[in-house]
Design a protein around this motif. Structure first.
Motif: not given
Length: 526
Positions: A129, A134, A137, A170
């Motif tokens: 990431p 991130d 995800r 998130s």
């Protein structure tokens, strides 16, 4: 605001990835902090065994499994085992720890420089990431990519990311679902039905994906309507069809010329759930006989694209089987009885022929036993004696890398605790995954390991003859007592001599792992 670690744990929990196979290092410890109740961390003593156990577990459950490895060194140790997971299209999510972000550029100790490239081209997707926010995800993408591609994925996470705040958006990842449907459209269905119904002498080739997808019994119904011979695709990792069924002709040889010879006289070869083809021995020739057409149906788009011949339809083999069963006439009479196994061959002296061992397995163990096999030199003996009629009965390291058998058997047994599981392991391959015995003991897995000891790498001796290298060094491994090794790892073990003793031991039903060592004669794969 929740931490990256908290959101990631919640996501894994909702996706059912609560059994984690791993061998952690310092970079991985922050991810493991505050692991929720209900998570199970299965420790392996070597990364190859960790991946092998996760591979067996994921294949037996049919679901993605999380693997926790240590930076570049642990990931590198796992790569040999990962080749078998790739060949078996196993949805592993491999996650490794990375140094803290400020330490990666200066290449501090335990920094994995360009971590996503490390596991390529083995994995189907790899990433690190770009920022801490991130990570949830990216973890979700790793899980969904593994599920959609049916191939391992790899995620490298700097360990300072886990305690960072996850960010306002998130939590959106927690409710995500990604699903796939690939049913042939009307035109494709009509074309395929016309090709199959017009064939004068069709043949069917089934791949391991048929068993992985739960289509074992459906494949039998289709084959009995087609009425032609059935082969398993070469370099098989699962058994997609009952091996003593009267239509079954065995596993196709793994060479171009012998595969073509097998198809002589057939105007159509329908391949379901397999690449075309995973050849091994270099035996060149025509891909197909004159006048033979080949149609491949697979969900694996890259396999369809790289095939050197034939027509391909990227679609769900299950949907195609349903379609063809409806358009083909039911068989006019029930199939002939299943073929009985021949009397097992015997060996001279104090050792047993592998056929005697396999006949004992067939007779003494329940019909629904699942076998994880890594004894390549006994391959022909195995198929002569075994009678496998149930889905999920056979697992094999299709990439040819040793070390899957013992760990894979542990993983399958953990995934299916109510089903008998047996690892059939050669002494040449046992050492590659021997540490899995410790995990079996710690988890108290009800697993039987039948260790075939012949003191040599039997498959390599056969290849030495095939390749004109009869005097290759390093093929003998005498003097190993696997009963003592197993007991050192906490697994009860016994060295059996005659057939009667072996049968008596196999008739027992212990609730703990055990190893049964049998001295066997040297045989060849075919």
């Amino acid at each position: 605001m929740p931490s990256v670690r908290r959101v990631s744990h919640l996501f894994l929990e909702r996706q059912g990835l609560t059994t984690v196979f791993g061998n952690p290092g310092s970079n991985e410890l922050p991810f493991l902090a505050d692991l929720p109740d209900g998570f199970r961390y299965v420790l392996g003593l070597h990364e190859g065994a960790v991946v092998g156990m996760a591979d067996g577990y994921a294949q037996a459950t049919g679901r993605p499994v999380l693997v926790n490895l240590h930076a570049a060194s642990g990931s590198g140790n796992a790569m040999g085992a990962l080749t078998n997971a790739v060949a078996s299209r196993t949805p592993l999510v491999v996650m490794a720890g990375q140094q803290v972000r400020p330490a990666v550029g200066p290449e501090a100790n335990l920094a994995s420089v360009d971590a996503p490239s490390l596991m390529k081209p083995l994995v189907g997707w790899a990433a690190e990431p770009a920022c801490a926010q991130d990570v949830p995800r990216a973890l979700a993408q790793a899980v969904f990519e593994a599920r959609l591609q049916r191939r391992p994925t790899y995620l490298s996470v700097p360990y300072d990311d886990w305690s960072a705040e996850a960010g306002d958006n998130s939590l959106a990842v927690l409710d995500r679902r990604v699903r796939r449907a690939s049913v042939p459209d009307a035109e494709q269905s009509r074309w395929l039905a016309e090709q199959v119904t017009a064939a004068r002498c069709p043949a069917l080739v089934l791949g391991g994906d048929i068993d992985s997808a739960g289509l074992f019994d459906e494949a039998v119904r289709l084959a009995e309507r087609l009425g032609g011979p059935v082969w398993a695709a070469p370099s098989q990792f699962r058994l997609p069809f009952p091996n003593r069924h009267p239509l079954f002709r065995g596993v196709l040889p793994a060479g171009i010329a012998p595969v073509s010879q097998a198809f002589e006289g057939h105007d159509l070869v329908l391949v379901l759930g397999a690449p075309v083809f995973r050849y091994h021995e270099h035996l060149p020739g025509r891909y197909l006989p004159e006048g033979t057409r080949l149609i491949q149906v697979t969900e694996d788009a890259p396999a369809a694209a790289r095939a050197p011949m034939g027509e391909a339809l990227v679609a769900d083999p299950g949907a195609v089987i349903d379609l063809l069963v409806k358009v083909l006439d039911a068989p006019s009479a029930p199939a002939d009885p299943y073929r009985p196994a021949p009397a097992p061959l015997t060996a001279e002296g104090p050792v047993l022929h592998p056929e005697e061992v396999f006949a004992a397995l067939r007779d003494e163990l329940p019909e629904d036993t699942a076998y994880v096999v890594e004894s390549t030199s006994t391959n022909s003996s195995w198929w002569r004696q075994m009678d496998l009629r149930r889905p999920g009965s056979y697992y094999f390291p299709a990439a040819g890398g040793l070390g899957f058998g013992l760990p894979g058997a542990v993983g399958v047994a953990m995934a299916q605790p109510d089903r008998p599981v047996v690892g059939v392991i050669g002494d040449g391959s046992a050492n590659y995954g021997i540490t899995a015995l410790w995990t079996a003991a710690r988890q108290r897995v009800p697993l039987t390991v039948v260790l075939l000891r012949n003191g040599t790498y039997g498959a390599l001796r056969w290849f030495g003859g095939l390749l004109g290298v009869p005097d290759a060094p390093g093929l003998d491994i005498p003097g190993m007592d696997f009963t003592r090794i197993a007991e050192g790892y906490g697994v009860r073990a016994r060295h059996v001599g005659g057939v009667d003793e072996l049968r008596a031991v196999l008739a027992e039903r212990p609730d703990h792992p055990r190893l049964v060592q049998v001295d066997t004669a040297l045989t060849t794969p075919s």
